[in-house]
Motif scaffolding. Structure first.
Motif, PDB file in Angstrom:
ATOM      1  N   ILE A   1       0.867  -1.180   0.000  1.00 29.98           N
ATOM      2  CA  ILE A   1       0.000   0.000   0.000  1.00 29.98           C
ATOM      3  C   ILE A   1       0.901   1.227   0.000  1.00 29.98           C
ATOM      4  O   ILE A   1       1.796   1.349   0.836  1.00 29.98           O
ATOM      5  CB  ILE A   1      -0.913   0.009   1.253  1.00 29.98           C
ATOM      6  CG1 ILE A   1      -1.870  -1.179   1.205  1.00 29.98           C
ATOM      7  CG2 ILE A   1      -1.673   1.329   1.343  1.00 29.98           C
ATOM      8  CD1 ILE A   1      -2.727  -1.327   2.436  1.00 29.98           C
ATOM      9  N   ASN A   2       0.652   2.148  -0.937  1.00 24.34           N
ATOM     10  CA  ASN A   2       1.397   3.399  -1.005  1.00 24.34           C
ATOM     11  C   ASN A   2       0.395   4.539  -0.847  1.00 24.34           C
ATOM     12  O   ASN A   2      -0.456   4.748  -1.715  1.00 24.34           O
ATOM     13  CB  ASN A   2       2.141   3.507  -2.341  1.00 24.34           C
ATOM     14  CG  ASN A   2       3.008   4.746  -2.408  1.00 24.34           C
ATOM     15  OD1 ASN A   2       2.814   5.711  -1.669  1.00 24.34           O
ATOM     16  ND2 ASN A   2       3.968   4.733  -3.312  1.00 24.34           N
ATOM     17  N   PHE A   3       0.508   5.271   0.243  1.00 20.92           N
ATOM     18  CA  PHE A   3      -0.421   6.364   0.519  1.00 20.92           C
ATOM     19  C   PHE A   3      -0.094   7.645  -0.256  1.00 20.92           C
ATOM     20  O   PHE A   3      -0.875   8.589  -0.243  1.00 20.92           O
ATOM     21  CB  PHE A   3      -0.451   6.672   2.020  1.00 20.92           C
ATOM     22  CG  PHE A   3      -1.143   5.622   2.845  1.00 20.92           C
ATOM     23  CD1 PHE A   3      -2.529   5.519   2.850  1.00 20.92           C
ATOM     24  CD2 PHE A   3      -0.417   4.735   3.612  1.00 20.92           C
ATOM     25  CE1 PHE A   3      -3.174   4.567   3.608  1.00 20.92           C
ATOM     26  CE2 PHE A   3      -1.054   3.764   4.376  1.00 20.92           C
ATOM     27  CZ  PHE A   3      -2.436   3.679   4.376  1.00 20.92           C
ATOM     28  N   GLY A   4       1.037   7.694  -0.901  1.00 24.34           N
ATOM     29  CA  GLY A   4       1.407   8.901  -1.652  1.00 24.34           C
ATOM     30  C   GLY A   4       2.030   9.943  -0.747  1.00 24.34           C
ATOM     31  O   GLY A   4       2.750   9.617   0.196  1.00 24.34           O
ATOM     32  N   ASN A   5       1.732  11.216  -0.994  1.00 23.56           N
ATOM     33  CA  ASN A   5       2.322  12.336  -0.242  1.00 23.56           C
ATOM     34  C   ASN A   5       1.387  12.824   0.851  1.00 23.56           C
ATOM     35  O   ASN A   5       0.198  13.010   0.613  1.00 23.56           O
ATOM     36  CB  ASN A   5       2.645  13.499  -1.193  1.00 23.56           C
ATOM     37  CG  ASN A   5       3.706  13.115  -2.201  1.00 23.56           C
ATOM     38  OD1 ASN A   5       4.679  12.456  -1.871  1.00 23.56           O
ATOM     39  ND2 ASN A   5       3.504  13.518  -3.447  1.00 23.56           N
TER      40      ASN A   5
ATOM     41  N   PRO B   1      -5.248  16.702   5.097  1.00 23.32           N
ATOM     42  CA  PRO B   1      -6.376  15.785   4.861  1.00 23.32           C
ATOM     43  C   PRO B   1      -5.963  14.333   5.093  1.00 23.32           C
ATOM     44  O   PRO B   1      -4.784  13.992   5.039  1.00 23.32           O
ATOM     45  CB  PRO B   1      -6.716  16.025   3.391  1.00 23.32           C
ATOM     46  CG  PRO B   1      -5.424  16.456   2.779  1.00 23.32           C
ATOM     47  CD  PRO B   1      -4.686  17.212   3.851  1.00 23.32           C
ATOM     48  N   ALA B   2      -6.953  13.511   5.335  1.00 24.34           N
ATOM     49  CA  ALA B   2      -6.703  12.070   5.464  1.00 24.34           C
ATOM     50  C   ALA B   2      -6.313  11.512   4.098  1.00 24.34           C
ATOM     51  O   ALA B   2      -6.707  12.047   3.056  1.00 24.34           O
ATOM     52  CB  ALA B   2      -7.950  11.364   5.971  1.00 24.34           C
ATOM     53  N   LEU B   3      -5.542  10.449   4.108  1.00 25.09           N
ATOM     54  CA  LEU B   3      -5.165   9.757   2.882  1.00 25.09           C
ATOM     55  C   LEU B   3      -5.736   8.339   2.915  1.00 25.09           C
ATOM     56  O   LEU B   3      -5.747   7.697   3.973  1.00 25.09           O
ATOM     57  CB  LEU B   3      -3.644   9.659   2.743  1.00 25.09           C
ATOM     58  CG  LEU B   3      -2.861  10.958   2.623  1.00 25.09           C
ATOM     59  CD1 LEU B   3      -1.362  10.652   2.565  1.00 25.09           C
ATOM     60  CD2 LEU B   3      -3.291  11.734   1.382  1.00 25.09           C
ATOM     61  N   THR B   4      -6.188   7.888   1.775  1.00 21.68           N
ATOM     62  CA  THR B   4      -6.652   6.504   1.670  1.00 21.68           C
ATOM     63  C   THR B   4      -5.915   5.818   0.520  1.00 21.68           C
ATOM     64  O   THR B   4      -5.489   6.476  -0.440  1.00 21.68           O
ATOM     65  CB  THR B   4      -8.167   6.424   1.416  1.00 21.68           C
ATOM     66  OG1 THR B   4      -8.473   7.093   0.206  1.00 21.68           O
ATOM     67  CG2 THR B   4      -8.954   7.023   2.574  1.00 21.68           C
TER      68      THR B   4
ATOM     69  N   THR C   1      -9.254  -7.269  -0.645  1.00 20.15           N
ATOM     70  CA  THR C   1      -8.766  -5.893  -0.659  1.00 20.15           C
ATOM     71  C   THR C   1      -8.506  -5.422   0.770  1.00 20.15           C
ATOM     72  O   THR C   1      -9.329  -5.634   1.656  1.00 20.15           O
ATOM     73  CB  THR C   1      -9.783  -4.959  -1.345  1.00 20.15           C
ATOM     74  OG1 THR C   1     -10.006  -5.434  -2.680  1.00 20.15           O
ATOM     75  CG2 THR C   1      -9.276  -3.532  -1.408  1.00 20.15           C
ATOM     76  N   VAL C   2      -7.357  -4.781   0.955  1.00 15.86           N
ATOM     77  CA  VAL C   2      -7.006  -4.164   2.237  1.00 15.86           C
ATOM     78  C   VAL C   2      -7.168  -2.660   2.044  1.00 15.86           C
ATOM     79  O   VAL C   2      -6.577  -2.067   1.140  1.00 15.86           O
ATOM     80  CB  VAL C   2      -5.549  -4.485   2.642  1.00 15.86           C
ATOM     81  CG1 VAL C   2      -5.219  -3.847   3.980  1.00 15.86           C
ATOM     82  CG2 VAL C   2      -5.317  -5.983   2.678  1.00 15.86           C
ATOM     83  N   PHE C   3      -7.987  -2.041   2.885  1.00 16.62           N
ATOM     84  CA  PHE C   3      -8.288  -0.617   2.775  1.00 16.62           C
ATOM     85  C   PHE C   3      -7.482   0.138   3.833  1.00 16.62           C
ATOM     86  O   PHE C   3      -7.673  -0.072   5.032  1.00 16.62           O
ATOM     87  CB  PHE C   3      -9.785  -0.373   2.974  1.00 16.62           C
ATOM     88  CG  PHE C   3     -10.634  -1.083   1.946  1.00 16.62           C
ATOM     89  CD1 PHE C   3     -10.926  -0.469   0.735  1.00 16.62           C
ATOM     90  CD2 PHE C   3     -11.119  -2.359   2.179  1.00 16.62           C
ATOM     91  CE1 PHE C   3     -11.698  -1.116  -0.219  1.00 16.62           C
ATOM     92  CE2 PHE C   3     -11.890  -3.016   1.233  1.00 16.62           C
ATOM     93  CZ  PHE C   3     -12.182  -2.396   0.021  1.00 16.62           C
ATOM     94  N   GLY C   4      -6.589   1.019   3.393  1.00 16.23           N
ATOM     95  CA  GLY C   4      -5.731   1.768   4.306  1.00 16.23           C
ATOM     96  C   GLY C   4      -6.203   3.190   4.515  1.00 16.23           C
ATOM     97  O   GLY C   4      -6.843   3.785   3.638  1.00 16.23           O
TER      98      GLY C   4
END
Length: 183
Positions: free
Chosen positions: A49-53, A61-64, A154-157
């Motif tokens: 899982i890569n949340f980005g920046n 803000p929250a990241l998903t 699916t794993v939801f982060g």
């Protein structure tokens, strides 16, 4: 009296023959196969899982993001997939805009950014291992039944918004989760 003895002896003799003598018309035999197959042969793989920046700060803000776990087990074989706590656990840090998180990504300066992993897209059911190894009691494993082919879970982060960290600019935070398949 002699006739009575002969009659009794003869009756006993025929009674003896009735219980010990039988006739067979023939004998047939066949084989009966007995077998067992040991269940198993499951396979497991996962994508990261890569949340980005993340723009750290009170208004961040929250990241998903999502990742996947691939499970292949024989048809009708029940299984459970669990996720441990990871290599870095936060100590009850609460983001101003997010829930308490215990999983964390660690940066090179040992700063941590909290995140969580869920079983559902709404991100309400935490994925852990409280019902198995209990290294991450905040959530339980995901149950399933093999179909003899690949099944993708699916794993939801979620990285809650508003976390204050002082990680170096352009630094990458990382964590490693152990995925366990019990069958």
């Amino acid at each position: 009296m002699k006739n009575h003895f002969s009659f009794t002896a003869a009756a006993m003799f025929f009674l003896f023959l009735a219980f010990t003598v039988h006739t067979e018309a023939g004998t047939l035999t066949t084989t009966m196969p007995i077998s067992v197959q040991i269940s198993g042969g499951c396979s497991l793989s996962a994508t990261g899982i890569n949340f980005g920046n993340y723009a750290a700060g009170p208004s961040a803000p929250a990241l998903t993001a999502t990742g996947t776990i691939s499970v292949t087990c024989p048809s009708s074989l029940p299984y459970k997939v669990s996720l441990n706590s990871g290599t870095a656990i936060q100590n009850g840090v609460i983001g101003p805009n997010g829930p308490v998180v215990n999983r964390a990504m660690t940066f090179s300066n040992n700063e941590q950014l909290g995140y969580e992993l869920y079983k559902d897209a709404a991100r309400t059911t935490i994925w852990g291992d409280s019902d198995l190894a209990n290294t991450y009691p905040n959530g339980s494993s995901q149950s399933g039944t093999g179909i003899g082919a690949n099944q993708t879970l699916t794993v939801f982060g979620l990285v809650p918004g508003g976390q204050l960290i002082s990680a170096p600019t352009n630094a990458s935070g990382t964590d490693t989760i152990t995925v366990t398949l019990l069958f």
